[in-house]
Scaffold this motif. Structure first.
Motif, mmCIF file in Angstrom:
data_model
loop_
_atom_site.group_PDB
_atom_site.id
_atom_site.type_symbol
_atom_site.label_atom_id
_atom_site.label_comp_id
_atom_site.label_asym_id
_atom_site.label_seq_id
_atom_site.Cartn_x
_atom_site.Cartn_y
_atom_site.Cartn_z
ATOM 1 N N PHE A 61 0.813 -1.218 0.000
ATOM 2 C CA PHE A 61 0.000 0.000 0.000
ATOM 3 C C PHE A 61 0.843 1.263 0.000
ATOM 4 O O PHE A 61 0.524 2.254 -0.660
ATOM 5 N N ALA A 62 1.947 1.230 0.736
ATOM 6 C CA ALA A 62 2.797 2.421 0.838
ATOM 7 C C ALA A 62 3.478 2.763 -0.480
ATOM 8 O O ALA A 62 3.960 3.878 -0.673
ATOM 9 N N ALA A 63 3.522 1.800 -1.385
ATOM 10 C CA ALA A 63 4.183 2.055 -2.668
ATOM 11 C C ALA A 63 3.247 2.679 -3.695
ATOM 12 O O ALA A 63 3.695 3.150 -4.735
ATOM 13 N N LEU A 64 1.943 2.666 -3.420
ATOM 14 C CA LEU A 64 0.999 3.159 -4.432
ATOM 15 C C LEU A 64 1.241 4.646 -4.700
ATOM 16 O O LEU A 64 1.288 5.451 -3.772
ATOM 17 N N PRO A 65 1.404 5.024 -5.957
ATOM 18 C CA PRO A 65 1.705 6.419 -6.287
ATOM 19 C C PRO A 65 0.463 7.292 -6.175
ATOM 20 O O PRO A 65 -0.574 6.986 -6.757
ATOM 21 N N VAL A 66 0.566 8.351 -5.380
ATOM 22 C CA VAL A 66 -0.547 9.290 -5.251
ATOM 23 C C VAL A 66 -0.044 10.705 -5.509
ATOM 24 O O VAL A 66 1.127 11.015 -5.299
ATOM 25 N N SER A 67 -0.944 11.566 -5.950
ATOM 26 C CA SER A 67 -0.575 12.957 -6.219
ATOM 27 C C SER A 67 -0.421 13.695 -4.887
ATOM 28 O O SER A 67 -0.911 13.230 -3.853
ATOM 29 N N PRO A 68 0.225 14.853 -4.899
ATOM 30 C CA PRO A 68 0.336 15.640 -3.662
ATOM 31 C C PRO A 68 -1.029 15.975 -3.066
ATOM 32 O O PRO A 68 -1.167 16.034 -1.849
ATOM 33 N N VAL A 69 -2.026 16.190 -3.908
ATOM 34 C CA VAL A 69 -3.360 16.506 -3.369
ATOM 35 C C VAL A 69 -3.907 15.312 -2.599
ATOM 36 O O VAL A 69 -4.426 15.443 -1.492
ATOM 37 N N MET A 70 -3.751 14.137 -3.181
ATOM 38 C CA MET A 70 -4.245 12.936 -2.513
ATOM 39 C C MET A 70 -3.472 12.705 -1.220
ATOM 40 O O MET A 70 -4.041 12.389 -0.181
ATOM 41 N N ARG A 71 -2.160 12.921 -1.280
ATOM 42 C CA ARG A 71 -1.355 12.741 -0.079
ATOM 43 C C ARG A 71 -1.803 13.706 1.009
ATOM 44 O O ARG A 71 -1.941 13.343 2.163
ATOM 45 N N GLY A 72 -2.072 14.971 0.600
ATOM 46 C CA GLY A 72 -2.544 15.960 1.561
ATOM 47 C C GLY A 72 -3.862 15.537 2.169
ATOM 48 O O GLY A 72 -4.084 15.656 3.370
ATOM 49 N N GLN A 73 -4.711 15.017 1.319
ATOM 50 C CA GLN A 73 -6.030 14.585 1.762
ATOM 51 C C GLN A 73 -5.930 13.464 2.782
ATOM 52 O O GLN A 73 -6.622 13.460 3.787
ATOM 53 N N VAL A 74 -5.035 12.536 2.536
ATOM 54 C CA VAL A 74 -5.015 11.355 3.387
ATOM 55 C C VAL A 74 -4.141 11.506 4.622
ATOM 56 O O VAL A 74 -4.292 10.765 5.575
ATOM 57 N N THR A 75 -3.230 12.477 4.616
ATOM 58 C CA THR A 75 -2.392 12.640 5.803
ATOM 59 C C THR A 75 -2.797 13.871 6.603
ATOM 60 O O THR A 75 -2.336 14.080 7.705
ATOM 61 N N GLY A 76 -3.646 14.717 6.005
ATOM 62 C CA GLY A 76 -4.024 15.944 6.690
ATOM 63 C C GLY A 76 -3.052 17.078 6.408
ATOM 64 O O GLY A 76 -3.319 18.222 6.726
ATOM 65 N N ALA A 77 -1.917 16.783 5.761
ATOM 66 C CA ALA A 77 -0.947 17.828 5.417
ATOM 67 C C ALA A 77 -1.183 18.223 3.968
ATOM 68 O O ALA A 77 -0.654 17.626 3.059
ATOM 69 N N ARG A 78 -1.984 19.218 3.757
ATOM 70 C CA ARG A 78 -2.403 19.532 2.399
ATOM 71 C C ARG A 78 -1.302 20.205 1.593
ATOM 72 O O ARG A 78 -0.643 21.109 2.069
#
Ligand code: ADP
Ligand code: MG
Length: 336
Positions: A230-247
């Motif tokens: 799961f940690a290897a799945l490529p996500v955009s910065p927006v998605m990363r912000g969404q899922v970690t709370g750090a937008r």
């Protein structure tokens, strides 16, 4: 405007690559030497695949894009398309924009519109696309082998995240929404990647219904299982912000530095099961790893290894600590 004026004005362009194009009872096509035809059909229905008031230019793009994506997934070079269209009325401003969006993408990929059908009815768009591929090099779903690496192109889940915002399931900033909406409204079919993977990938599929659902089709056809990191799945910065709370304040899609474990429910759902990504998921022997990275660099398209084909059936997704990660559903199904 008559039906035939409409066809002539909006859907008739030169077709030098066909023996006969629009205007007769059927088009006449000749495949190039050594190639077989790859044929696929995708329908877009108002209210199911797009909102009735969708921007017509973007809709024209997407109508063809989803079909080009199927060519990409076969490793085929798209050449011709037909368009069956049901229209509530002859709205010329709408037709102008729709056909402009359609033909802009068609031209980009050297695709000719060689026929179709035009009727009155609830807005409905159906393209049949025809491409060419050397028979032995078509990328089928059935070729994945145990030990193969599993790859995806681009990043996952942005289209689903944009849709979640439109449905009020999450709130994105304007900049975040705009970055994700591009994936939803103007997907870029990975045609060049599909062709580059001929003779390299052992199987491929395009992600239209969600990673797990579509990889599942490869696993079924190949009679194998998969382990995904799961940690290897490529996500955009927006998605990363969404899922970690750090937008991310200035979202820019870039693969390698944009990986992050999505840890909330919506994030997981978008990344693992979100439809409409139109990225490619493919498998290849591990010895092809460096070659594949080089293809990605050449195309300026991030290609990310996300797991491995294993014996058995089904797909197990695990996080960095080895714990299973499960989304609520595995993907879109019109008849669940
Ligand atoms: P038929 O009566 O044989 O079904 P039509 O009158 O429906 O033929 O269509 C006339 C010609 O216009 C045919 O060559 C058909 O392929 C083409 N055509 C119809 N609708 C479209 C469209 N939306 N886009 C491109 N070509 C079209
Ligand atoms: Mg007809």
């Amino acid at each position: 405007m008559s039906e035939f004026d409409l066809i002539r004005r909006y859907f008739t362009r030169a077709t030098p690559g066909a023996l006969l194009g629009v205007g007769d009872d059927a088009a006449l096509l000749q495949a190039s030497d050594g190639n077989v035809l790859a044929v696929s059909c995708d329908m877009l229905v108002s209210g199911t695949h797009f909102f009735a008031d969708a921007d017509p230019y973007l809709l024209g793009h997407k109508t063809l894009a989803v079909n080009l994506s199927d060519m990409a997934a076969m490793g085929a070079a798209p050449r011709w398309a037909t368009l069956a269209i049901a229209l509530p009325g002859a709205d010329e401003a709408w037709l102008e924009k729709f056909s402009a969006g359609f033909f802009a993408l068609a031209q980009q990929h050297g695709v000719e519109l060689i026929g179709g059908d035009t009727t009155r009815g609830p807005l409905n768009l159906c393209v049949t696309i025809i491409g060419e591929v050397p028979a032995a090099q078509a990328l089928r779903r059935s070729g994945a082998q145990i030990g193969d690496e599993i790859w995806v192109s681009g990043s996952l889940g942005d289209a689903a995240l944009a849709l979640a915002h439109l449905h009020g399931l999450t709130v994105l900033s304007v900049a975040e929404f705009d970055a994700c909406a591009a994936a939803l409204h103007q997907p870029q079919p990975r045609v060049a990647l599909g062709k580059a993977l001929r003779g390299i990938a052992s199987s491929a599929i395009d992600i239209s219904d969600g990673l797990l659902a579509d990889l599942g089709h490869i696993l079924d056809a190949s009679q194998a299982g998969a382990r995904l990191d799961f940690a290897a799945l490529p996500v955009s910065p927006v998605m990363r912000g969404q899922v970690t709370g750090a937008r991310a304040s200035c979202p820019q899609i870039s693969g390698q530095d944009a990986r992050a474990p999505a840890n909330n429910l919506l994030g997981k759902q978008c990344v693992l099961s979100g439809g409409d990504d139109y990225e490619l998921c493919f498998t290849a022997p591990a010895m092809r790893h460096a070659e594949i990275l080089k293809i990605g660099a050449g195309l300026e398209l991030p290609l990310t290894p996300i797991g491995e084909i294993v014996a058995g059936r089904g797909c197990i997704v695990h996080d960095a600590s080895g714990n299973p990660v499960k989304p609520e559903s595995s993907g879109y199904d019109h008849f669940p």
